[in-house]
Design a protein around this motif. Structure first.
Motif, PDB file in Angstrom:
ATOM      1  N   CYS B  56     -66.332  36.311 -14.020  1.00  0.00           N
ATOM      2  CA  CYS B  56     -66.457  36.350 -15.476  1.00  0.00           C
ATOM      3  C   CYS B  56     -66.072  35.037 -16.107  1.00  0.00           C
ATOM      4  O   CYS B  56     -66.233  34.853 -17.301  1.00  0.00           O
ATOM      5  N   HIS B  57     -65.512  34.165 -15.338  1.00  0.00           N
ATOM      6  CA  HIS B  57     -65.003  32.936 -15.927  1.00  0.00           C
ATOM      7  C   HIS B  57     -66.169  32.074 -16.378  1.00  0.00           C
ATOM      8  O   HIS B  57     -67.030  31.690 -15.584  1.00  0.00           O
ATOM      9  N   PRO B  58     -66.194  31.724 -17.659  1.00  0.00           N
ATOM     10  CA  PRO B  58     -67.395  31.054 -18.160  1.00  0.00           C
ATOM     11  C   PRO B  58     -67.619  29.676 -17.562  1.00  0.00           C
ATOM     12  O   PRO B  58     -68.759  29.286 -17.304  1.00  0.00           O
ATOM     13  N   GLU B  59     -66.531  28.950 -17.322  1.00  0.00           N
ATOM     14  CA  GLU B  59     -66.751  27.597 -16.800  1.00  0.00           C
ATOM     15  C   GLU B  59     -67.205  27.614 -15.363  1.00  0.00           C
ATOM     16  O   GLU B  59     -68.034  26.804 -14.942  1.00  0.00           O
ATOM     17  N   LEU B  60     -66.657  28.515 -14.615  1.00  0.00           N
ATOM     18  CA  LEU B  60     -67.104  28.631 -13.234  1.00  0.00           C
ATOM     19  C   LEU B  60     -68.569  29.025 -13.178  1.00  0.00           C
ATOM     20  O   LEU B  60     -69.363  28.460 -12.423  1.00  0.00           O
ATOM     21  N   ASN B  61     -68.916  30.002 -14.007  1.00  0.00           N
ATOM     22  CA  ASN B  61     -70.314  30.433 -14.040  1.00  0.00           C
ATOM     23  C   ASN B  61     -71.225  29.302 -14.451  1.00  0.00           C
ATOM     24  O   ASN B  61     -72.299  29.106 -13.892  1.00  0.00           O
ATOM     25  N   GLN B  62     -70.781  28.547 -15.442  1.00  0.00           N
ATOM     26  CA  GLN B  62     -71.610  27.441 -15.922  1.00  0.00           C
ATOM     27  C   GLN B  62     -71.792  26.398 -14.829  1.00  0.00           C
ATOM     28  O   GLN B  62     -72.879  25.870 -14.622  1.00  0.00           O
TER      29      GLN B  62
END
Lengths: 446, 210
Positions: B56-62
């Motif tokens: 769910c972590h946005p930066e990791l996903n990005q």
């Protein structure tokens, strides 16, 4: 000859590094599920005595548990370490058996479902041939009967309905008499069977009515997506949809799943968490587009219901936590399509609130909020928030902007006035989700 | 019902899209199973009709999305030979490498009817195999990080630069120390062959991890 199966299982577990569930084993070796369970047990026993390899096992425990004064029938899949703990929590244990054996320590329950998925899919028509659950009434509907069910959706429900309303009412209410008001026949069924053959690889709570409820759901509303609704009773792949939609209606108790400790710190979103679902739909697009194609030819109401059903498995596939009654009850209400609410004969208990008026209500929805706290750390919180909605709203609508298919556009046009409010809320998230729409639908657009 | 040929511009994009979706799910799953990040950031989602864990972590996903966005053109042109997810310890020495070897048949004409469900089934098997891979692997030391390497055929990196400028996501040639591992042990995980792509997944593991 009788000992050959030990070698077979050994090969699957150690050489192929497979997860061997009893259901997979029964379909692979062509034996009754109870035999498969015993095979697994003996294998485990044998290996433990030899103490050669490191094996892990999961168990299925089913029994009665009392929670805040309510008794309910709970079925859960637990890891070996938690087995004794789970057993001690139950007031009456109906059955305990080995669910799966594998070499790896599973961190979550997802693979258990994946293992059975392909095996069941290959045997879709008769995946229950080795099953221990039988119901003489559950026979596939002929196509004529299917037509009749589909067309008069607003007509009075068939007479089995009233008989099952009591059951449904119990299912829907959640707070009330789940186990107490059982029909004798169903109790008998559960008493004799060792363990329900359920496709509950997702480890969710069932009450006894669960077995009956899909039968109710199937003739009532759902068109056959892939197979006949009646065969869905025995828990085929597609049946997971009506069954899972029923699970949401059930008692508030959740299973003590293998990950309960972990999940308790991370409450799973259950009912329509609009904010998080938008990115999720892009993941689901591949499966969803397939089903949307199926429903293209049917009228809008069918599509609406179908979409509701498609939506259901998604949150259902996550592990459940203790879920307060209200979100589930609200969902129960949504499930009955609006025309049906006009019927008095219709189980009024199905819907908690006014069954014949379409009103705006507030409901508590688990939503995920991401924000920066004082220290500049990003925090994601999942919490219940009130969301206003009306009975005609589809859960699916917040994700509509993310989809590219023409079909959802049709829906949005029809119920636009109802949806504007929630669409506004979720449009930001939906836009993010559209980035990742799957083009696998390409294959279906013929 | 149409048949696609390799020369068809759509075909390369279709395959690349499928593979990139799969790689995204696979990378998230590897991070979850190998405990590179705490399991609290992961959330159960559905892909190919089975539950998978995604972060769910946005930066990791990005980061993962940007990575795959840059890899996609390479896959489209069949320039990417291997996509490697490297897990490194605190000193940035590789501890594990999950290697996805990808190859696409050059001359091909397929019909798309059965393709979808067949490919989905094969990818599902990959996902399942990643989930149970920790039976054959030793535990990683704490404090690991990961990176994604792409081995390309010939000098395809020239194409990468165009994409980098657009995305502002620079790729660099990998250091020797990130690419080579001491005393690697090879553990094959899964192979798949289909009309549109052939893929093999194996793990190279360092003999001593701590």
């Amino acid at each position: 000859m009788d000992e050959l199966y030990l070698d077979n299982i050994d090969e699957y577990v150690n050489d192929h590094n497979k997860i061997v569930t009893y259901k997979w084993l029964s379909l692979t070796l062509g034996v009754h599920v109870n035999t498969a369970k015993q095979m697994l047990f003996h294998y485990l026993d044998h290996k433990r005595k030899e103490s050669s390899a490191q094996l892990h096992a999961t168990y299925l425990v089913s029994g009665k548990s009392v929670d805040k004064g309510q008794t309910s029938h709970k079925v859960s899949v637990v890891r070996e370490e938690q087995l004794e703990d789970c057993k001690s929590k139950m007031s009456l244990i109906v059955s305990v058996h080995v669910y799966s054996v594998q070499k790896a320590l599973l961190k979550d329950s997802g693979p258990l479902y994946s293992v059975d998925y392909d095996a069941v899919k290959d045997n879709l028509k008769d995946c229950s041939r080795y099953s221990a659950i039988r119901c003489a009434d559950a026979v596939p509907m002929s196509s004529l009967e299917l037509q009749q069910v589909r067309e008069p959706q607003r007509a009075p429900t068939p007479e089995p309905e009233p008989k099952k309303t009591a059951t449904n009412g119990d299912v829907a209410n959640g707070t009330s008499k789940p186990a107490a008001k059982q029909q004798k026949g169903i109790m008998g069924m559960f008493a004799t069977k060792a363990a329900p053959k359920n496709q509950d690889a997702d480890k969710e709570v069932k009450t006894e009515q669960k077995e009956d409820a899909p039968v109710v759901d199937a003739p009532k509303s759902k068109p056959a997506a892939k197979t006949n609704p009646m065969t869905n009773f025995f828990g085929t792949q597609t049946a997971k949809k009506p069954e899972k939609s029923v699970k949401q209606e059930e008692a508030a108790q959740s299973s003590s799943t293998a990950e309960q400790q972990r999940q308790s710190s991370k409450p799973e979103e259950k009912p329509k968490a609009a904010a998080v679902e938008a990115p999720k739909t892009s993941k689901k697009d591949s499966s969803k587009t397939k089903r949307i194609e199926d429903s293209d030819s049917e009228d809008e109401i069918m599509e609406k219901k179908k979409r509701r059903r498609i939506k259901k498995p998604e949150p259902d596939s996550s592990d459940e936590d203790i879920i307060p009654d209200s979100p589930q009850q609200m969902e129960t209400k949504e499930k009955s399509p609006s025309p049906k609410k006009k019927k008095e004969a219709e189980p009024v208990s199905h819907t908690h609130s006014h069954s014949d008026i379409k009103t705006r209500k507030r409901r508590r929805v688990m939503k995920s909020r991401t924000f920066l706290d004082e220290e500049g750390c990003m925090v994601t919180e999942k919490g219940y928030e009130s969301e206003s909605y009306s009975e005609t709203e589809d859960d699916f609508k917040p994700t509509k902007p993310a989809l590219k298919d023409p079909v959802p556009a049709k829906l949005s046009l029809s119920s636009k006035q109802d949806e504007k409010k929630s669409q506004k809320k979720t449009s930001a998230n939906a836009n993010k989700g559209s980035k990742q729409a799957s083009i696998v639908g390409f294959f279906q657009k013929k | 019902m149409t048949t696609l040929t390799r020369q068809d511009l759509n075909f390369g994009q279709v395959v690349a899209d499928i593979l990139c979706e799969f790689l995204e799910v696979a990378i998230h799953l590897i991070l979850y199973v190998r405990e590179v990040y705490p399991s609290g950031i992961f959330q159960k989602r559905k892909k190919y009709n089975v539950p998978v864990q995604m972060s769910c972590h946005p930066e990791l996903n990005q980061y993962i999305q940007d990575t795959l966005y840059c890899i996609k053109p390479l896959i489209e042109k069949n320039d990417a030979e291997k996509v490697v997810v490297v897990i490194m310890d605190k000193e940035h020495h590789p501890v594990e490498r999950f290697v996805f070897e990808i190859s696409q048949p050059t001359l091909l004409s397929i019909s798309s009817d059965t393709l979808l469900s067949h490919v989905e089934q094969l990818l599902r098997a990959f996902i399942l195999k990643i989930s149970v891979c920790d039976a054959v692997l030793n535990n990683n030391p704490p404090g690991c990080s990961f990176s994604v390497l792409v081995h390309t055929r010939d000098a395809a990196t020239r194409n990468m630069e165009k994409v980098q400028v657009i995305k502002d996501f620079p790729w660099i040639v990998a250091d020797e120390q990130e690419v080579h591992m001491q005393e690697p042990r090879l553990i094959p995980l899964k192979t798949m062959t289909s009309d549109i792509v052939k893929m093999q997944l194996y793990v190279e593991e360092r003999a001593q991890k701590t």
